[in-house]
Motif scaffolding. Structure first.
Motif, PDB file in Angstrom:
ATOM      1  N   VAL A 239       0.823  -1.197   0.000  1.00 40.33           N
ATOM      2  CA  VAL A 239       0.000   0.000   0.000  1.00 40.33           C
ATOM      3  C   VAL A 239       0.863   1.255   0.000  1.00 40.33           C
ATOM      4  CG1 VAL A 239      -1.834   1.270   1.160  1.00 40.33           C
ATOM      5  CG2 VAL A 239      -1.818  -1.221   1.240  1.00 40.33           C
ATOM      6  N   VAL A 240       0.611   2.120  -0.974  1.00 37.95           N
ATOM      7  CA  VAL A 240       1.244   3.429  -1.013  1.00 37.95           C
ATOM      8  C   VAL A 240       0.252   4.401  -0.367  1.00 37.95           C
ATOM      9  CG1 VAL A 240       2.182   5.268  -2.466  1.00 37.95           C
ATOM     10  CG2 VAL A 240       2.514   2.855  -3.103  1.00 37.95           C
ATOM     11  N   VAL A 241       0.590   4.848   0.824  1.00 39.10           N
ATOM     12  CA  VAL A 241      -0.285   5.735   1.597  1.00 39.10           C
ATOM     13  C   VAL A 241       0.122   7.175   1.307  1.00 39.10           C
ATOM     14  CG1 VAL A 241      -1.144   6.352   3.880  1.00 39.10           C
ATOM     15  CG2 VAL A 241      -0.419   4.002   3.415  1.00 39.10           C
ATOM     16  N   THR A 242      -0.818   7.962   0.817  1.00 35.93           N
ATOM     17  CA  THR A 242      -0.495   9.358   0.521  1.00 35.93           C
ATOM     18  C   THR A 242      -1.434  10.277   1.304  1.00 35.93           C
ATOM     19  OG1 THR A 242      -2.037   9.774  -1.326  1.00 35.93           O
ATOM     20  CG2 THR A 242       0.034   8.627  -1.838  1.00 35.93           C
ATOM     21  N   ASP A 243      -0.949  11.455   1.587  1.00 40.89           N
ATOM     22  CA  ASP A 243      -1.745  12.461   2.283  1.00 40.89           C
ATOM     23  C   ASP A 243      -1.030  13.798   2.122  1.00 40.89           C
ATOM     24  OD1 ASP A 243      -4.078  12.194   4.654  1.00 40.89           O
ATOM     25  OD2 ASP A 243      -2.914  14.035   4.734  1.00 40.89           O
ATOM     26  N   VAL A 244      -1.793  14.879   2.143  1.00 44.05           N
ATOM     27  CA  VAL A 244      -1.170  16.194   2.090  1.00 44.05           C
ATOM     28  C   VAL A 244      -0.287  16.400   3.319  1.00 44.05           C
ATOM     29  CG1 VAL A 244      -3.058  17.418   3.253  1.00 44.05           C
ATOM     30  CG2 VAL A 244      -1.624  18.647   1.605  1.00 44.05           C
ATOM     31  N   ASP A 245      -0.636  15.711   4.403  1.00 45.22           N
ATOM     32  CA  ASP A 245       0.177  15.680   5.616  1.00 45.22           C
ATOM     33  C   ASP A 245       1.065  14.445   5.541  1.00 45.22           C
ATOM     34  OD1 ASP A 245       1.241  15.372   8.159  1.00 45.22           O
ATOM     35  OD2 ASP A 245      -0.621  15.826   9.214  1.00 45.22           O
ATOM     36  N   GLY A 246       2.293  14.644   5.111  1.00 46.80           N
ATOM     37  CA  GLY A 246       3.194  13.512   4.921  1.00 46.80           C
ATOM     38  C   GLY A 246       3.460  12.734   6.193  1.00 46.80           C
ATOM     39  N   ASP A 247       3.505  13.423   7.336  1.00 42.50           N
ATOM     40  CA  ASP A 247       3.731  12.733   8.612  1.00 42.50           C
ATOM     41  C   ASP A 247       2.560  11.814   8.946  1.00 42.50           C
ATOM     42  OD1 ASP A 247       6.163  14.005   8.933  1.00 42.50           O
ATOM     43  OD2 ASP A 247       5.346  15.618  10.172  1.00 42.50           O
ATOM     44  N   ALA A 248       1.332  12.269   8.660  1.00 47.37           N
ATOM     45  CA  ALA A 248       0.159  11.435   8.913  1.00 47.37           C
ATOM     46  C   ALA A 248       0.178  10.204   8.020  1.00 47.37           C
ATOM     47  CB  ALA A 248      -1.118  12.239   8.688  1.00 47.37           C
TER      48      ALA A 248
ATOM     49  N   ALA B 220       2.030  15.877  -9.195  1.00 39.91           N
ATOM     50  CA  ALA B 220       2.305  15.092  -7.992  1.00 39.91           C
ATOM     51  C   ALA B 220       1.625  13.729  -8.072  1.00 39.91           C
ATOM     52  CB  ALA B 220       1.836  15.854  -6.757  1.00 39.91           C
ATOM     53  N   HIS B 221       0.425  13.693  -8.630  1.00 39.84           N
ATOM     54  CA  HIS B 221      -0.248  12.407  -8.841  1.00 39.84           C
ATOM     55  C   HIS B 221       0.582  11.508  -9.752  1.00 39.84           C
ATOM     56  CE1 HIS B 221      -4.237  12.594  -6.985  1.00 39.84           C
ATOM     57  NE2 HIS B 221      -4.319  13.854  -7.338  1.00 39.84           N
ATOM     58  N   ARG B 222       1.094  12.084 -10.827  1.00 38.85           N
ATOM     59  CA  ARG B 222       1.889  11.273 -11.755  1.00 38.85           C
ATOM     60  C   ARG B 222       3.155  10.756 -11.091  1.00 38.85           C
ATOM     61  NH1 ARG B 222      -0.366  15.064 -15.540  1.00 38.85           N
ATOM     62  NH2 ARG B 222       1.323  16.562 -15.204  1.00 38.85           N
ATOM     63  N   SER B 223       3.752  11.552 -10.203  1.00 37.05           N
ATOM     64  CA  SER B 223       4.947  11.100  -9.488  1.00 37.05           C
ATOM     65  C   SER B 223       4.619   9.930  -8.568  1.00 37.05           C
ATOM     66  CB  SER B 223       5.547  12.254  -8.679  1.00 37.05           C
ATOM     67  OG  SER B 223       6.027  13.268  -9.522  1.00 37.05           O
ATOM     68  N   VAL B 224       3.489  10.014  -7.873  1.00 40.14           N
ATOM     69  CA  VAL B 224       3.062   8.907  -7.014  1.00 40.14           C
ATOM     70  C   VAL B 224       2.781   7.670  -7.850  1.00 40.14           C
ATOM     71  CG1 VAL B 224       1.163   8.085  -5.555  1.00 40.14           C
ATOM     72  CG2 VAL B 224       2.167  10.344  -5.144  1.00 40.14           C
ATOM     73  N   ALA B 225       2.123   7.845  -8.985  1.00 35.19           N
ATOM     74  CA  ALA B 225       1.804   6.707  -9.856  1.00 35.19           C
ATOM     75  C   ALA B 225       3.075   6.022 -10.348  1.00 35.19           C
ATOM     76  CB  ALA B 225       0.957   7.183 -11.036  1.00 35.19           C
ATOM     77  N   ALA B 226       4.055   6.813 -10.729  1.00 32.67           N
ATOM     78  CA  ALA B 226       5.312   6.238 -11.213  1.00 32.67           C
ATOM     79  C   ALA B 226       6.028   5.478 -10.106  1.00 32.67           C
ATOM     80  CB  ALA B 226       6.207   7.350 -11.768  1.00 32.67           C
ATOM     81  N   ALA B 227       6.032   6.051  -8.907  1.00 34.18           N
ATOM     82  CA  ALA B 227       6.685   5.385  -7.777  1.00 34.18           C
ATOM     83  C   ALA B 227       5.961   4.091  -7.425  1.00 34.18           C
ATOM     84  CB  ALA B 227       6.712   6.318  -6.565  1.00 34.18           C
ATOM     85  N   ALA B 228       4.626   4.115  -7.482  1.00 34.68           N
ATOM     86  CA  ALA B 228       3.854   2.911  -7.186  1.00 34.68           C
ATOM     87  C   ALA B 228       4.114   1.829  -8.227  1.00 34.68           C
ATOM     88  CB  ALA B 228       2.368   3.259  -7.131  1.00 34.68           C
ATOM     89  N   ALA B 229       4.179   2.221  -9.487  1.00 33.29           N
ATOM     90  CA  ALA B 229       4.434   1.251 -10.560  1.00 33.29           C
ATOM     91  C   ALA B 229       5.811   0.626 -10.430  1.00 33.29           C
ATOM     92  CB  ALA B 229       4.267   1.929 -11.917  1.00 33.29           C
ATOM     93  N   ASP B 230       6.755   1.335  -9.859  1.00 32.41           N
ATOM     94  CA  ASP B 230       8.095   0.777  -9.634  1.00 32.41           C
ATOM     95  C   ASP B 230       8.083  -0.319  -8.570  1.00 32.41           C
ATOM     96  OD1 ASP B 230       9.312   2.361 -11.538  1.00 32.41           O
ATOM     97  OD2 ASP B 230       9.967   3.896 -10.118  1.00 32.41           O
ATOM     98  N   LEU B 231       7.052  -0.299  -7.717  1.00 34.83           N
ATOM     99  CA  LEU B 231       6.972  -1.285  -6.638  1.00 34.83           C
ATOM    100  C   LEU B 231       6.314  -2.583  -7.092  1.00 34.83           C
ATOM    101  CD1 LEU B 231       5.762   1.113  -3.797  1.00 34.83           C
ATOM    102  CD2 LEU B 231       8.028   0.067  -3.978  1.00 34.83           C
TER     103      LEU B 231
END
Length: 261
Positions: free
Chosen positions: A29-38, A62-73
């Motif tokens: 699971v890639v957990v994302t939030d505007v609050d990175g600490d949360a 930023a969405h595309r960056s998350v998508a790319a990072a998730a696809a790498d996993l």
């Protein structure tokens, strides 16, 4: 290959609950939030592998960056667009900042998330957490309801387009009634939030999570929780004259049930 799920707004509430449920199913699971600490706190509590990333859903890049990072996993097979804001005010009293943030986060955040998901998914499900308020007019929540109605319309159109293109990706819409979260508690002292409390009770986070997870296993594209509230809300759309008379009466019930009302 590892199956990967992305959850936006995963720092707390429904998002954190869905992240846990997906982790229990064995997804990374890639957990994302505007609050990175949360987001990191949620990721640290999951039973399986998890990655935390900060994400402002208003930013398509930023969405595309998350998508790319998730696809790498691994293979991204589930994407949950859950991030949202809740504001209540008369339609003419909402501030410019409230209107802008509500539409950008609740509507554009879903649109940008869906587009990023489709770019990296070969198969699977996009689950958009919308709202009962997206099914019909919600006085006191006019901007919020409009933002959710747009998100619902986009989700359903995307689902149809993906089917027409023969892509094995579904776009699902979960529309719960008021849920006991920090967002609800933050507005419960405002009289304009009365309609949120017109149901027999406020839903629990676990109920919404269970409904969302069940959608991943079923053929239903739209689920309203509870179902009867959806029919009631839709009636207001087709009978606006009646709704104009009855809604203030119903709101008075919510005002009596509203904490502090």
């Amino acid at each position: 290959m590892t199956d990967v799920a992305v959850v936006t707004g995963g720092g707390r509430g429904i998002g954190a609950g869905l992240a846990r449920a997906l982790s229990e199913r064995g997804l990374h699971v890639v957990v994302t939030d505007v609050d990175g600490d949360a987001a990191q706190r949620t990721a640290d509590t999951l039973p399986g592998p998890a990655t935390a990333m900060p994400l402002d859903v208003r930013d398509p890049g930023a969405h595309r960056s998350v998508a790319a990072a998730a696809a790498d996993l691994g293979e991204v097979s589930v994407w949950v667009n859950n991030a949202g804001v809740l504001s209540t005010a008369s339609a003419w009293e909402a501030t410019d900042a409230e209107v802008t943030a509500t539409v950008e986060i609740n509507t554009l955040g879903v649109v940008h998330g869906c587009r990023a998901a489709v770019d990296v998914m070969r198969r699977g499900d996009i689950l958009n957490v919308v709202s009962l308020s997206g099914l019909g007019p919600t006085p006191g929540l006019a901007v919020y309801g409009a933002s959710k109605a747009a998100a619902l319309s986009y989700t359903q159109a995307l689902h149809t387009e993906l089917g027409g293109a023969r892509r094995p990706i579904r776009a699902l819409a979960l529309c719960p009634d008021a849920v006991s979260t920090e967002l609800l508690r933050a507005v419960s002292d405002r009289p304009s939030s009365a309609l949120l409390f017109t149901g027999p009770r406020v839903l629990g986070v676990d109920e919404v999570v269970a409904a969302g997870m069940a959608m991943l296993d079923a053929k239903r594209q739209l689920r309203v929780l509870p179902t009867w509230r959806g029919w009631l809300t839709r009636t207001q759309s087709v009978l606006p004259g009646v709704a104009r008379v009855l809604t203030p009466m119903v709101a008075r019930i919510g005002e009596r049930r509203r904490p502090g009302g």
